[in-house]
Design a protein around this motif. Sequence first.
Motif, mmCIF file in Angstrom:
data_model
loop_
_atom_site.group_PDB
_atom_site.id
_atom_site.type_symbol
_atom_site.label_atom_id
_atom_site.label_comp_id
_atom_site.label_asym_id
_atom_site.label_seq_id
_atom_site.Cartn_x
_atom_site.Cartn_y
_atom_site.Cartn_z
ATOM 1 N N SER A 87 -5.270 1.428 20.734
ATOM 2 C CA SER A 87 -5.579 2.705 20.085
ATOM 3 C C SER A 87 -4.540 3.043 19.013
ATOM 4 N N LEU A 88 -3.267 2.888 19.340
ATOM 5 C CA LEU A 88 -2.219 3.206 18.380
ATOM 6 C C LEU A 88 -2.203 2.209 17.227
ATOM 7 N N LEU A 89 -2.444 0.942 17.524
ATOM 8 C CA LEU A 89 -2.539 -0.060 16.469
ATOM 9 C C LEU A 89 -3.689 0.271 15.523
ATOM 10 N N THR A 90 -4.810 0.696 16.084
ATOM 11 C CA THR A 90 -5.970 1.075 15.277
ATOM 12 C C THR A 90 -5.643 2.245 14.361
ATOM 13 N N LEU A 91 -4.963 3.251 14.889
ATOM 14 C CA LEU A 91 -4.615 4.424 14.084
ATOM 15 C C LEU A 91 -3.669 4.054 12.945
ATOM 16 N N ILE A 92 -2.687 3.202 13.230
ATOM 17 C CA ILE A 92 -1.728 2.797 12.200
ATOM 18 C C ILE A 92 -2.429 2.040 11.079
ATOM 19 N N ILE A 93 -3.238 1.056 11.450
ATOM 20 C CA ILE A 93 -3.912 0.256 10.433
ATOM 21 C C ILE A 93 -4.948 1.087 9.681
ATOM 22 N N SER A 94 -5.574 2.042 10.361
ATOM 23 C CA SER A 94 -6.534 2.921 9.690
ATOM 24 C C SER A 94 -5.852 3.782 8.634
ATOM 25 N N GLU A 95 -4.635 4.258 8.929
ATOM 26 C CA GLU A 95 -3.890 5.034 7.945
ATOM 27 C C GLU A 95 -3.591 4.203 6.704
ATOM 28 N N VAL A 96 -3.260 2.933 6.899
ATOM 29 C CA VAL A 96 -2.973 2.053 5.769
ATOM 30 C C VAL A 96 -4.253 1.775 4.985
ATOM 31 N N ARG A 101 -6.983 3.557 4.671
ATOM 32 C CA ARG A 101 -7.509 4.700 3.941
ATOM 33 C C ARG A 101 -6.709 4.961 2.674
ATOM 34 N N ALA A 102 -5.456 4.481 2.630
ATOM 35 C CA ALA A 102 -4.612 4.684 1.454
ATOM 36 C C ALA A 102 -4.758 3.567 0.429
ATOM 37 N N ALA A 103 -5.425 2.474 0.811
ATOM 38 C CA ALA A 103 -5.505 1.304 -0.058
ATOM 39 C C ALA A 103 -6.718 1.358 -0.977
ATOM 40 N N ASP A 104 -6.637 0.585 -2.052
ATOM 41 C CA ASP A 104 -7.762 0.435 -2.975
ATOM 42 C C ASP A 104 -8.043 -1.058 -3.076
ATOM 43 N N TRP A 105 -8.607 -1.615 -2.014
ATOM 44 C CA TRP A 105 -8.768 -3.069 -1.938
ATOM 45 C C TRP A 105 -9.653 -3.587 -3.067
ATOM 46 N N GLN A 106 -10.748 -2.896 -3.330
ATOM 47 C CA GLN A 106 -11.702 -3.397 -4.314
ATOM 48 C C GLN A 106 -11.077 -3.514 -5.700
ATOM 49 N N ALA A 107 -10.251 -2.549 -6.049
ATOM 50 C CA ALA A 107 -9.662 -2.563 -7.388
ATOM 51 C C ALA A 107 -8.594 -3.635 -7.524
ATOM 52 N N ARG A 108 -7.960 -4.017 -6.391
ATOM 53 C CA ARG A 108 -6.835 -4.928 -6.482
ATOM 54 C C ARG A 108 -7.188 -6.355 -6.093
ATOM 55 N N VAL A 167 0.859 -1.185 0.000
ATOM 56 C CA VAL A 167 0.000 0.000 0.000
ATOM 57 C C VAL A 167 0.897 1.237 0.000
ATOM 58 N N LYS A 168 0.679 2.112 -0.955
ATOM 59 C CA LYS A 168 1.463 3.354 -1.047
ATOM 60 C C LYS A 168 0.795 4.431 -0.207
ATOM 61 N N ILE A 169 1.521 4.974 0.739
ATOM 62 C CA ILE A 169 0.988 6.010 1.625
ATOM 63 C C ILE A 169 1.174 7.374 0.962
ATOM 64 N N PRO A 170 0.120 8.184 0.890
ATOM 65 C CA PRO A 170 0.267 9.534 0.305
ATOM 66 C C PRO A 170 1.337 10.326 1.056
ATOM 67 N N GLU A 171 2.116 11.087 0.314
ATOM 68 C CA GLU A 171 3.241 11.796 0.933
ATOM 69 C C GLU A 171 2.829 12.674 2.110
ATOM 70 N N PRO A 172 1.703 13.391 2.057
ATOM 71 C CA PRO A 172 1.333 14.234 3.200
ATOM 72 C C PRO A 172 1.038 13.442 4.483
ATOM 73 N N ARG A 173 0.776 12.133 4.371
ATOM 74 C CA ARG A 173 0.423 11.334 5.542
ATOM 75 C C ARG A 173 1.608 10.549 6.107
ATOM 76 N N ARG A 174 2.743 10.565 5.427
ATOM 77 C CA ARG A 174 3.851 9.694 5.814
ATOM 78 C C ARG A 174 4.468 10.074 7.157
ATOM 79 N N ALA A 175 4.649 11.351 7.396
ATOM 80 C CA ALA A 175 5.245 11.784 8.667
ATOM 81 C C ALA A 175 4.340 11.414 9.838
ATOM 82 N N PHE A 176 3.032 11.567 9.650
ATOM 83 C CA PHE A 176 2.101 11.214 10.717
ATOM 84 C C PHE A 176 2.142 9.719 11.010
#
Length: 293
Positions: free
Chosen positions: A155-164, A166-173, A121-130
């Motif tokens: 909580s932190l695990l949830t935030l990390i996986i949520s970031e991934v 939101r960046a993914a396109d599961w349906q298309a892949r 999953v490619k993370i958008p550049e503006p979200r990488r630092a976060f």
Amino acid sequence: MAERQRGIRIEDARGKGRPVFVSRWAQHKAHEPAPRAVTHDYAVLGYCTAGTTTIEQRGHFTLQAGEVLLIPAGEPHRHVDVQRPEFWMLGFCPVCLLADEASAELLTPFEHVRSGASAVVKIPEPRRAFLEHLFVELRDESERDGGASPAVERSLLTLIISEVSRAADWQARSGAADGLVTETLRYIERHCLEPLSPRDVAAAMHRSPAHLTTAVRRATGRSVQEWIISGRMSEARRRLLHSDEIVAVIAERVGYADATHFIRLFRRAHGVTPTAWRARYRHGTGGEDPPEA
């Protein structure tokens, strides 16, 4: 526990076997290709922040900075080339998340990968630092005396996986049909804390026990029975760390009516009794080797 096959190491300063572990990893020296694929009983999320690494996991692909790699538990993979990569590595026990209904949905991205979606999953550049900040915070929390609280960890695990996610396109892949081994591992993860035997799993998969065990061992290096035990031991370790339940109660909660049998299996897997393991890791740093990915 996972087989000790050659791979890239996840350095876990808190000791092997914790429900969630995170660390920073870098490879700046020459690294020969792993001679064979590895599997392990924990799911892994690797966030590449520099360099590249070429990985064999249902095909070949090169992971670059800003990309996340998802490795479901039991998924064969190996690193075939590394070019000074730097990673954040996050591992966790899938059975432990399924045992906690509030956390079970965190496995969804890994289920997409099991079903054929891209493991990268490619993370958008503006979200990488976060995203990197979340890894740092989880590591710092885990290194506190006694480790991170389960609530903070979740909580932190949830935030990390949520970031991934939101960046993914599961349906298309996605779209590939699940195979027998994938379905078997998924079934074991969801039912191993119940009374469950290899024969029960084979019946659920509509296969003979011999056929299923051969297929699973060929793909993952372990038998159906070993995967059942592995899932139970993972949840047992979580309860030893995060509850005050006595060993006999934990044994029953992870599928063993006979506490003596549970203790014997735990000692065989970890080299110590459940009570000794709890004393070593609940308030100490532990001394076991780190797991590998």
